[in-house]
Design a protein around this motif. Structure first.
Motif, PDB file in Angstrom:
ATOM      1  N   SER A  83     -54.693  51.279  23.744  1.00 12.52           N
ATOM      2  CA  SER A  83     -53.685  50.323  23.307  1.00 12.52           C
ATOM      3  C   SER A  83     -52.942  49.797  24.523  1.00 12.52           C
ATOM      4  O   SER A  83     -52.813  50.492  25.522  1.00 12.52           O
ATOM      5  CB  SER A  83     -52.698  50.979  22.341  1.00 12.52           C
ATOM      6  N   ARG A  85     -49.854  49.103  24.181  1.00 15.81           N
ATOM      7  CA  ARG A  85     -48.491  49.590  23.960  1.00 15.81           C
ATOM      8  C   ARG A  85     -48.539  51.004  23.391  1.00 15.81           C
ATOM      9  O   ARG A  85     -48.767  51.204  22.201  1.00 15.81           O
ATOM     10  CB  ARG A  85     -47.752  48.648  23.015  1.00 15.81           C
ATOM     11  N   LYS A  86     -48.305  51.977  24.240  1.00 12.62           N
ATOM     12  CA  LYS A  86     -48.385  53.380  23.844  1.00 12.62           C
ATOM     13  C   LYS A  86     -47.410  53.713  22.716  1.00 12.62           C
ATOM     14  O   LYS A  86     -47.710  54.530  21.845  1.00 12.62           O
ATOM     15  CB  LYS A  86     -48.122  54.278  25.050  1.00 12.62           C
ATOM     16  N   GLU A 104     -54.023  53.591  28.308  1.00 10.67           N
ATOM     17  CA  GLU A 104     -53.265  52.354  28.140  1.00 10.67           C
ATOM     18  C   GLU A 104     -54.012  51.208  28.795  1.00 10.67           C
ATOM     19  O   GLU A 104     -54.500  51.325  29.919  1.00 10.67           O
ATOM     20  CB  GLU A 104     -51.865  52.510  28.747  1.00 10.67           C
ATOM     21  N   LYS A 105     -54.122  50.102  28.068  1.00 13.20           N
ATOM     22  CA  LYS A 105     -54.802  48.910  28.584  1.00 13.20           C
ATOM     23  C   LYS A 105     -53.803  48.074  29.370  1.00 13.20           C
ATOM     24  O   LYS A 105     -52.639  48.020  28.985  1.00 13.20           O
ATOM     25  CB  LYS A 105     -55.376  48.072  27.428  1.00 13.20           C
TER      26      LYS A 105
END
Length: 183
Positions: A83, A85-86, A104-105
């Motif tokens: 994601s 947004r963690k 995390e992306k």
């Protein structure tokens, strides 16, 4: 022939291609799904060795796919949840993440490789149902009809336990959410 199937479930073609390009050539067959429904169907059909799952997906969210995997132990595989947004993930699944890895992306190749290694290690800790071992013991001590009944009951108990565990986790998540709102 590739020895491992990796399923990348992400609505972004860029992310799917990036994962494919970051993995060592020849060792992996990378399967792709652009939404949660397609991803879950691919899990059922292909039984991948690793699942990389975006949390925010069209048609069926990554959260819903995750719940399906949890509820059906035969669908489980090492899992890397992705994601941008963690906090969206931790709203539904509180840390620490015991049985899967989170990345995390956007991410770099080294982060991807580390996440995959960690997911493999965490997967070994994921409680596996004891139905197969129990059914073998039952078959030795009971006749075929009796062992089939016992096996069916054990499967029901295992399914109910999985559902209970999921409900416990959801209750913990609700409590965490309420506590955060009360602060």
């Amino acid at each position: 022939m590739a020895s491992h199937k990796i399923l990348v479930i992400d609505d972004s073609r860029v992310i799917r291609n990036m994962v494919r390009d970051m993995l060592p050539k020849g060792n992996f067959e990378v399967l792709e799904a652009k939404d949660g429904v397609e991803g879950l169907n691919t899990i059922h059909q292909e039984r991948p060795n690793l699942i990389m799952l975006d949390f925010l997906l069209p048609r069926m969210s990554g959260w819903e796919v995750f719940q399906q995997i949890q509820a059906q132990p035969d669908l489980r595989a090492p899992l890397v949840l992705m994601s941008g947004r963690k906090e969206e993930v931790t709203e539904k699944i509180p840390e620490p993440f015991e049985y899967f890895e989170f990345i995390e992306k956007p991410f770099e190749q080294r982060e991807l490789v580390d996440a995959i290694k960690s997911a493999m290690a965490k997967f070994k800790k994921w409680p596996q149902p004891a139905v197969a071992a129990a059914s073998t013991a039952a078959a030795v001590t009971n006749d075929a009809a009796g062992s089939a009944e016992i096996e069916a009951l054990r499967q029901k108990v295992d399914k109910m336990q999985t559902e209970i565990d999921l409900l416990k986790k959801q209750l913990a998540q609700i409590l965490t959410f309420v506590k955060q709102k009360l602060k």
